[in-house]
Design an enzyme around this catalytic site. Structure first.
Site, mmCIF file in Angstrom:
data_model
loop_
_atom_site.group_PDB
_atom_site.id
_atom_site.type_symbol
_atom_site.label_atom_id
_atom_site.label_comp_id
_atom_site.label_asym_id
_atom_site.label_seq_id
_atom_site.Cartn_x
_atom_site.Cartn_y
_atom_site.Cartn_z
ATOM 1 N N ALA A 129 0.692 -0.596 -0.085
ATOM 2 C CA ALA A 129 -0.325 -0.116 -0.082
ATOM 3 C C ALA A 129 1.198 1.289 -0.196
ATOM 4 O O ALA A 129 2.088 1.707 -0.110
ATOM 5 C CB ALA A 129 -0.944 -0.024 0.971
ATOM 6 N N LYS A 187 11.917 -13.220 4.923
ATOM 7 C CA LYS A 187 12.295 -11.644 4.849
ATOM 8 C C LYS A 187 12.670 -10.363 5.167
ATOM 9 O O LYS A 187 13.362 -9.514 3.761
ATOM 10 C CB LYS A 187 10.573 -11.443 5.042
ATOM 11 C CG LYS A 187 10.213 -9.864 4.549
ATOM 12 C CD LYS A 187 8.562 -9.664 4.247
ATOM 13 C CE LYS A 187 7.689 -8.468 3.565
ATOM 14 N NZ LYS A 187 6.593 -7.479 4.000
ATOM 15 N N SER A 256 12.715 1.245 -3.823
ATOM 16 C CA SER A 256 12.030 0.095 -2.202
ATOM 17 C C SER A 256 11.846 0.701 -0.858
ATOM 18 O O SER A 256 11.956 1.864 -1.230
ATOM 19 C CB SER A 256 13.952 -0.697 -1.568
ATOM 20 O OG SER A 256 14.694 0.417 -0.952
#
Ligand code: NAD
Length: 306
Positions: A129, A187, A256
């Site tokens: 988002a 992650k 990023s």
């Protein structure tokens, strides 16, 4: 379910909206006054695939207004986790669950200092988002969510299973895992390979692959972190460096999240990404010179924002 989101920026507003649209009583709590006012006045506008829908949802700058919630979702940037944990403690009362889907490592540990660790859940999400302005977000990407109990107990595992089934039923595809630390680490390693390097050099993710020297820097940062993971008995994929390169390729045109923070002169999450490796290396009597250098450079850069 009565759900409170602490940190209702891009991701908090997104998850809050998905849960509210599925019929839950959702409160958004954020310290950003203009955003909260805009949501209460005109609703939350969610853009997805060029279409905008507007949702009526309760937002507040004062967590006291919410009362107690059954589930509290933490979506502040990791620099604000301790302050969010303080609010979450009050919102959770004696039996609410608190879940973080933030990036980086260390967030769940902070929450577990404020809330009974048995009720702390952690995980990752591949939803994406972007904040467009007060009261306006973009749902940029859809993907799976993984949830696990921070205290690896039977009761915690049951909570994670129940919550992931609940989310999936509502249309937020989720999976429960027993070893959430390893999911977070995997992650983390991707972020270690991409974030600081792109933030410092103003390049897009894919450009990490253009020069051998940049690929090597990314590889060294990741391999150094993998050694720390090994010492901590965390399971990480042997092919992680290849995965980092694959993510760089798949998201080639993206900046990023740390890159975007630097572009907008915001404090980054360096302390829970490469900085976490530096702290853990010190604690374990190990060396992490590449991550130490990347951390020092990003910290210097953000300290001197004009
Ligand atoms: P964001 O900056 O859009 O939202 C964070 C919000 O927290 C802000 O609105 C801020 O005002 C609020 N806040 C700060 N301190 C607070 C406090 N003490 N109490 C209540 N609210 C407070 O950030 P984001 O992009 O939504 O990211 C949130 C987390 O999710 C980060 O850890 C990020 O790495 C992670 N994440 C982001 C994405 C993404 O696509 N944006 C995807 C996966 C994970």
């Amino acid at each position: 379910m009565k759900i409170a989101v602490v940190g209702a920026g891009a991701m908090g507003s997104l998850f809050g909206s998905m849960l509210a649209e599925a019929g839950n009583e959702v409160w958004l709590h954020d310290v950003w006054v203009e955003h909260v006012q805009a949501i209460n006045k005109d609703g939350l506008a969610i853009e997805r695939g060029g279409k905008i829908r507007t949702l009526s949802i309760s937002a507040t700058t004062d967590p006291e207004q919410i009362g107690q919630a059954e589930l509290i979702i933490i979506f502040v940037k990791s620099t604000h986790t301790a302050a969010a944990a303080e609010s979450a403690r009050k919102l959770a009362g004696s039996d609410g669950m608190v879940m973080t889907l933030q990036n980086g490592m260390g967030n769940a540990d902070i929450l577990a200092k404020f809330i009974d660790p048995e009720r702390v859940l952690a995980g990752t999400t591949s939803h994406g988002a972007t904040m467009l302005g007060p009261g306006r977000i973009r749902h940029a990407g859809v993907g799976a969510t993984t949830i696990g109990a921070w205290a690896e107990t039977k009761q915690g595992a049951e909570r994670a299973l129940k919550l992931s089934a609940f989310f999936t039923k509502l249309g937020i595809e989720s999976e429960a895992v027993d070893d959430v630390r390893s999911v977070l680490w995997n992650k983390l390693l991707i972020n270690i390979g991409l974030n600081a390097i792109t933030a410092l050099t103003a390049i897009k993710n894919g450009q990490i692959l253009d020069l051998e020297i940049t690929r090597e820097l990314s590889r060294k940062a990741v391999e150094e972190a993998m050694k720390i993971a090994g010492r901590m008995n965390i399971k990480v994929g042997e092919d992680t460096v290849d995965k980092v390169y694959a993510v760089a390729d798949a998201t080639a045109a993206n900046r990023s999240s740390m890159g975007q923070d630097v572009d907008n002169k915001r404090q980054t999450e360096i302390g829970t990404i490469n900085g976490y490796i530096v702290r853990e290396a010190k604690r374990l009597g190990m060396q992490a010179p590449v991550n130490e250098t990347l951390t020092a450079l990003v910290e210097t850069l953000q300290f001197h924002y004009k």
